[in-house]
Structure formats: C-alpha cells, structure tokens
Design an enzyme around this catalytic site. Structure first.
Site, PDB file in Angstrom:
ATOM      1  CG  HIS A 110      -1.883   1.159   1.227  1.00 49.74           C
ATOM      2  ND1 HIS A 110      -3.029   1.205   0.461  1.00 49.74           N
ATOM      3  CD2 HIS A 110      -1.849   2.332   1.909  1.00 49.74           C
ATOM      4  CE1 HIS A 110      -3.657   2.349   0.677  1.00 49.74           C
ATOM      5  NE2 HIS A 110      -2.973   3.048   1.551  1.00 49.74           N
ATOM      6  CE1 TYR A 158       0.603   3.808  -5.561  1.00 46.16           C
ATOM      7  CE2 TYR A 158       1.571   4.183  -3.402  1.00 46.16           C
ATOM      8  CZ  TYR A 158       0.554   4.397  -4.308  1.00 46.16           C
ATOM      9  OH  TYR A 158      -0.521   5.177  -3.959  1.00 46.16           O
ATOM     10  CG  HIS A 179      -9.592   3.876   3.702  1.00 41.59           C
ATOM     11  ND1 HIS A 179     -10.125   3.914   4.965  1.00 41.59           N
ATOM     12  CD2 HIS A 179      -8.260   4.012   3.875  1.00 41.59           C
ATOM     13  CE1 HIS A 179      -9.168   4.086   5.859  1.00 41.59           C
ATOM     14  NE2 HIS A 179      -8.016   4.139   5.217  1.00 41.59           N
ATOM     15  CG  ASN A 180     -10.653  -0.511  -2.063  1.00 42.62           C
ATOM     16  OD1 ASN A 180     -11.343   0.501  -2.087  1.00 42.62           O
ATOM     17  ND2 ASN A 180      -9.838  -0.834  -3.052  1.00 42.62           N
ATOM     18  CG  HIS A 181      -8.510  -4.974   1.812  1.00 44.23           C
ATOM     19  ND1 HIS A 181      -7.408  -5.784   1.735  1.00 44.23           N
ATOM     20  CD2 HIS A 181      -9.182  -5.157   0.646  1.00 44.23           C
ATOM     21  CE1 HIS A 181      -7.408  -6.423   0.572  1.00 44.23           C
ATOM     22  NE2 HIS A 181      -8.470  -6.044  -0.099  1.00 44.23           N
ATOM     23  CD  GLU A 219      -2.172   3.003   8.806  1.00 41.95           C
ATOM     24  OE1 GLU A 219      -3.357   2.943   8.415  1.00 41.95           O
ATOM     25  OE2 GLU A 219      -1.257   2.351   8.275  1.00 41.95           O
ATOM     26  CB  SER A 220      -4.312   7.900  15.652  1.00 41.65           C
ATOM     27  OG  SER A 220      -4.341   6.829  16.556  1.00 41.65           O
ATOM     28  CD  GLN A 221      -7.608   8.549   9.808  1.00 42.11           C
ATOM     29  OE1 GLN A 221      -8.082   9.199   8.867  1.00 42.11           O
ATOM     30  NE2 GLN A 221      -6.540   7.788   9.655  1.00 42.11           N
ATOM     31  N   GLY A 275      -2.251   9.673  -8.051  1.00 43.89           N
ATOM     32  CA  GLY A 275      -3.343   8.739  -7.830  1.00 43.89           C
ATOM     33  C   GLY A 275      -2.968   7.693  -6.812  1.00 43.89           C
ATOM     34  CB  SER A 333      -6.388  -0.330  -4.190  1.00 37.12           C
ATOM     35  OG  SER A 333      -6.916  -1.254  -3.255  1.00 37.12           O
TER      36      SER A 333
END
Length: 747
Positions: free
Chosen positions: A54, A57, A105-107, A323-325, A548, A551
């Site tokens: 992720h 790349y 943010h798929n999974h 990965e706290s926002q 871009g 994923s």
C-alpha cells in the site's frame, strides 16, 4: 529491555517477527544490509509499514513510471506539482490552482464499513490540505457485491453513512461518484474517495523538511491504538474465505477534530509559519518522519516520548505504526514556533515540538533518551523493494473475447423493447441512486453548480469572475475484464466526456487503480495493460496524470475483483453561469445525437442485466473522436440547453434520465435497428437539446469538427416515445427507476 540501536548491534541473532509484519525473507535481509546490523523493533515496524504494498507501490512502480512520459502542460498552464507529492496541483488561470486526488480505503471498509469509509474521506482531505489548499468538495466512487446479497446489506449502509457522516460534518459538498454492483466485489467492496482543493499559486506547500535546526511540530489529535498497522498492512493482503489474513484495528475518525485541523492549518499557512508539511495517513509517524526527511535536507531527529498519546500503554513500535486520524506534521523555523503554537491553541488543536531538522542524512528517533531508530530516511520512504512481477495474457482471454454478446437473443417487438427499457432503468447499476446521495450534503458552502445526478460535479472557485472546475469519475470493470487496455481508456474517455458535457475543458487526470493480487500473473497483465492504455490515451488527449493510488490484493480466495481502474478527470470552465445541465430544460427543444452508433453490446448493461453475460470485445475507443466531441461541446456552451453523455445503458438510458430528472418527456425517431440504436454503448457520443432556431449552429459546429450529428426528436409531453416502437409514461418510468434501492435497503 528496550530494543535500542546499541542493543541491536550487540544482539545480532535475536529472532524478529518480520514475517508477521508482512515482510518477505529477502526484504528482511535487505534491511539488515542497509543498516549493517539487525533492525531494532522500532526500525522493523517502520520498514514493514513503509515497504508494504500500500505504501511502497513495490509491484506497480515499474508500470507507473510511464505516466512521467506524458507532457506536463495543460491547455491552461503547467502542472505545479505532480506524481510523488501528496496530490497533483493544476494551474486553472486567474492566479488560481486546483489540487485533486482519488485514493482507496477498500479493505478497512469491509472490516468496519462506517469507520473505514469515514477515515478514507478524512485521509484524502488531509492530502489536499497538505498542499496548501482549502478542500472544497469530495466524491465517492463505490463498488459493491450484488444488491440482494446479505454482505452487501451489511457493508453498503455503513459505507454510505461513513462517507456522508464525515463529509457532512466537515461541511464539504459531495458532488459526484458512482455506485456499481457486481458479483466480484462481494467480500471486497471498493471505497474510493476523491477530494478537490483550491489555492492561489503562492500558497503551494510541499512535503519536505529543510533548514537545519528547524523544529518538527506534531499537531492535531492524540495518537491511539486504533489503526496500528492499519491500511498499510490490511491493504497489502489478500482476503481469504474467512476474512482478511491480518486484521489490524481500523482507524477511528473524528470529523469535528478534522474541521478544526483544517481551519488551524489554513491559518498557519496564511501566517507564513510553515516551512514544510505532511499529513499523517497510511503508516502514520513512520511515513511522515521518513518522507519529510528524505524530501528535505536528509536528516531529522525526533523524541518519540514527546508524542501526545490517548493510550499510555502504547509501545514505541505501536506509536510509529499507529494510523490514528486527524494528525499533521509541520516543519517550522525556531523563530516562528511561538506563533505556530499560539495559532494551534486558538483553534484548540494540541501541538508539540518533537524534534529538529539535521544534516546528518539520518532519521534518528529516541525514546526517553535512548536511540531506537537510526536509518537513512530514503531507504524507508523511497528506496523500498521494486518487483518486476511476472505477467502474461491469461489463457482464458481469447475465449472470453470470442464469446460476443452481439450473438445473444435480443428483443425485436415494441413490447419487448419497452420491457427491456423498464428492466434496465430499474437495474442496480442504472437505477436512481438518491437513496445514497440524499445522505450527502451536495450544496454546503454555496458554491456547488452541478452535482448528482448530473454527468459531472462542478464547483465555483471565484465568486467575482465565476471561474469554476468540474470533476467526474468513471470506470466500467466489465469492459476492463474484456480488454484492460481499452477498458482503462474507456474509463478515461467517459470521465473526459462527462466533464465536457457540463461545459468544462478537461485538464488533468487522477486515478485509483483497483486490482486483484499482484502475485497472480493474470492480474498483473491486466494491471500492466491498463497502465499502458491510460498512458497512451493521456498522451493523445494531451492531459497529464497528476497522481493517484494503486490498490492491489482486492481478492477473496481465488476470486479477483473485476479490474477497476477508476479515472477522475478535472476540467475548468471560465464562467460557471454558462454550464450545461444534463437533464432536459424545456419543452419544444430539438434533440441532437452527436457521434456514431455501432452495434456494440459486449460488456453492456443489457448483456449483464438481461443475460448475466460477460464476453466479447468492449466498445471501440476513438480518442480523436472523443477530443472532437469535447471541442464541439465547448464551442456550444451557452447555446445548447442540456447535454448528456451516452455510456452505460446507451441512448435509452440517457433519454430516460434526462426526462425523469426534469419531468419533461421526449419523442424520438430512430434510423436502423431500434434495439441497437437504443442499447448500444458505443463511446464518443452525447445528446444535446437546443432551440429550433439554433439547430443550424450546433450542426455547423459539429460538421466543422468532423463530428457526426443527427436530429432525432424533440422534448415535451409526459412520456418517452420512440416513434413506431413504444411509449412509456414518465410516471411509470420513474416508478421503476426509483424503487430499486429503497426496496432492497429500506426506504
């Protein structure tokens, strides 16, 4: 005992959980070679998240490089920032620039639908903010399993609520997107999020830590245990039948904190106290520290124990991986620190000085005075593994392409064609999406000019000159399965066409390339072909890729999703008051069809809905024809009263949508086979409406640009009438179109 650099040097044979953190044996060995010793636990944590698929790349870099071959000029001006930055920045004239980007943010959204989708929106908004821009709009291209599936009923409401809840609380209009249903997305929904931001040229900020002695400031929310490993690990694994192999906790979003962070950051920019900035998203502090250091003077020293925590039990490794926002990192000159802290305090945003920029060429991180990280930052952020994954055209591709939908049984009588239209407008992919979009505020801030169900979203940038920008996102995964090269180009030209139908000039591209496992040679061939297709199309259309997201591992067991290269196109319009709406505007206007209709039904909604069929070749791509069509649509802005592109569902769907949204019917006369004319999905086509006395002007423009044009009917009445074939009252059409999602999901 704390695992420090000195301990690591004295204890070279300690077993470490590199495999559990997603590293391969050769990757772990490479880290040891870089450091000349085994990594500390903290260093291992940093490398594992930053070298994940992720973040690094590593499987896609070799194919993405070709986007750099595309000219960086646009019809308006140069690209101000491109691939490699948090987001691309485009000059749109009058001293303004626009930044936009789409990410996945798929999974996380499968594991925890609400927070996964919400934090996807939050992350892309911070990427835009980090460029120095004010975020002004969001969009959400979504993909789900079959509408009737139990798991779709689990994930869809939560994902939609997450997108709406976060964006609405931020006060950002959601101006467009997609909701597509297909069996391959069952167990692997796609949640792609796009944000657009506006800035003046002089406000551009970049992610770099320069200036020896400058302070490293961490500000925003406190660091917690949510999202440890997060998207960086979760998005780098294939889902198995029982769910993902690794389930780090999904990040938890706080949009009200993010709103404070946005306003605080914009004031910091205005005050001129920020020398460099980076948001904290995937890989958290590991990413922010290493990327800022490697893009600047090359060195940074940080005291990790100064990081404000929500959970005092977190280990150094967990703090680095969290990965706290709602967190940002800024580089600030020592003389500006007091003002920086004062502005943060004004907005009730916590800020701490955690380190300084150095010229050592090393990223050094301490924990209560002990050095736990001492690495060359580029090796973490930019010099991870690069894989030349093997790929080959699948042995099933020829048979798939040979199974053309054009050979399927098709309706022939007027009654059968009428039933086909009603079935298609009620199908999950073509039905009214108001159940979703009514949960989003489309008009907050007062600058939304076009939004769903228009072909594209449009935002006013300047209230005096009425300068504006338009954005559309599109992708037909079935076309990409049939031919990934052409499928990626068809995604691009549909977005390009949607921007043009609104009256804007297409300028630039951002993409979100969603594919299955890169360890599958079939999938990597699809990915390579899609990248090649996008590059070739952008070169011919003269629009750059600004950045871009990739994923991968969107796969459940052996079942990969349809290859889904979502393409966003951004365009500029000099005066938004002259935009072209998508729906009919008045009765007694003439309907003109621009472009050529061929018998192109493979991969179509008709084949999918009526026959459950996927096979054949997708519609022909004619990039020159798309460019000519866009030129005509630009020439006739202010003359045409409406314009609607022809894509999914063909002419029948475009006529139906234009009529249902406005409540104004239409009567058309078709030459040739009415089934092909109505349901073919040939590209490079649009319908426009115009007053009778201005038809000649449209025809003249079309002929001057070499675009085929035919007058096919007129607006008016309360039905959609195909002369000599069928008629459907708008009331009946709208009842079929609007019933599907409420019936499946609850009103």
């Amino acid at each position: 005992m704390l695992d420090t650099v000195s301990v690591a040097s004295d204890d070279p044979d300690r077993e470490q959980p590199w495999a559990e953190l997603g590293l391969k044996a050769d990757e772990y060995q490479r880290i040891r070679e870089i450091l000349g010793r085994r990594p500390t636990g903290a260093e291992l944590a940093m490398y594992s998240v930053m070298w994940s698929e992720h973040c690094s790349y590593k499987s896609s870099k070799v194919h993405l490089k070709q986007f750099g071959e595309i000219p960086q000029e646009t019809p308006v001006g140069k690209m101000l920032a491109g691939i490699g930055e948090n987001a691309g920045v485009i000059d749109i004239g009058q001293g303004y620039a626009v930044t936009f980007k789409v990410e996945s943010h798929n999974h996380p959204s499968y594991v925890e639908p609400y927070q996964g989708a919400a934090t996807g929106v939050g992350g892309i908004v911070r990427d835009i903010l980090a460029m120095g821009a004010r975020p002004v709009a969001v969009m959400d291209p979504l993909r789900f399993g079959p509408l009737e599936a139990d798991d779709t009923h689990r994930v869809l409401p939560g994902i939609v609520a997450g997108v709406g809840g976060y964006g609405n609380c931020l006060g950002l209009p959601n101006i467009g997107g997609e909701a597509v249903f297909d069996e391959t997305y069952l167990g692997n929904p796609l949640v792609n999020a796009l944000c657009v931001g506006v800035l003046k040229h002089e406000d551009l900020h970049l992610a770099k830590a320069s200036g020896t002695g400058n302070r490293v400031m961490l500000y925003g929310a406190r660091t917690g245990g949510d999202g440890i490993g997060g998207v960086s690990v979760l998005a780098s694994e294939t889902f198995d039948a029982d769910g993902p192999a690794k389930r780090p906790s999904v990040q938890v979003g706080d949009p009200f904190m993010e709103k404070l962070l946005i306003e605080c950051t914009l004031e910091l920019f205005r005050a001129g106290v920020v020398a460099g900035i980076q948001d904290l998203g995937g890989a958290g502090l590991s990413c922010a520290t290493s990327e800022l250091a490697s893009a600047g003077d090359g060195g940074m020293r940080c005291e990790l124990d100064r990081v404000p925590l929500r959970d005092s039990t977190l280990s150094p490794e967990e703090i680095l991986m969290s990965e706290s926002q709602e967190r940002m990192m800024a580089v600030v000159e020592p003389g500006d620190v007091a003002e920086f802290l004062a502005i943060c305090a004004k907005w009730d945003v916590e800020a701490v000085d955690i380190g300084e920029v150095t010229t050592t060429g090393r990223l050094e991180i301490t924990w209560h005075g002990e050095t736990i990280v001492d690495v060359p930052p580029r090796t973490v952020a930019h010099e991870g593994p690069v894989y030349q994954r093997p790929f080959a055209r699948p042995d099933w591709q020829d048979a798939l392409q040979a199974d053309a939908a054009e050979a399927l049984p098709r309706p022939t009588t007027g009654a059968e064609l009428r039933d086909t239209l009603l079935k298609l407008v009620a199908s999950p992919n073509l039905c009214d999406k108001s159940w979703i979009t009514d949960q989003y505020d489309r008009y907050v801030l007062g600058n939304t000019v076009l939004a769903q169900p228009a072909d594209s979203g449009m935002i006013r940038v300047d209230e005096e000159t009425h300068l504006g920008v338009s954005v559309a996102t599109d992708c037909n995964g079935r076309f990409a399965k049939l031919d990934p090269y052409a499928g990626a180009q068809l995604a691009l030209v549909e977005s390009y066409r949607n921007v043009a139908t609104g009256g804007a000039r297409p300028l630039a591209v951002s993409d979100c390339l969603n594919f299955g496992s890169p360890e599958d040679t079939d999938v990597m061939w699809q990915f390579a072909e899609a990248c090649r297709g996008l590059k070739d199309a952008c070169v011919e259309l003269g629009i750059p890729v600004t950045g871009g997201n990739v994923s991968l591992y969107n796969q459940t067991g052996e079942t990969a999703i349809l290859p889904t290269p979502v393409v966003a196109v951004l365009g500029v319009i000099d005066d938004v008051r002259r935009r072209t709406p998508s729906s009919f505007q008045a009765a007694d206007e003439r309907i003109l069809l621009l472009g050529t209709t061929r018998e192109e039904l493979s991969g179509s909604e008709w084949a999918h809905v009526v026959h459950g069929h996927l096979g054949g070749l997708p519609p022909q791509v004619d990039l020159a024809a798309e460019r000519r069509l866009a030129q005509v649509l630009a020439d006739v802005v202010g003359i045409v009263k409406s314009a609607h592109d022809l894509s999914d569902g063909g002419l029948a769907q475009a006529l139906a949508e234009s009529a249902m949204v406005s409540g104004i019917g239409a009567t058309v006369t078709l030459d040739g086979d009415p089934f092909v004319q109505l349901f073919s999905e040939s590209a490079a086509r649009a319908i426009v409406t115009v007053r009778a006395d201005q038809v000649a002007e449209i025809v003249g423009s079309a002929e001057a640009h070499g675009v085929p044009v035919a007058e096919i009917g007129a607006t008016g009445g309360d039905a959609l009438v195909v002369e000599g074939v069928f008629d459907v009252p708008l009331e009946e059409l709208r009842a079929a179109w609007t019933a599907t999602l409420p019936a499946a999901l609850g009103a």
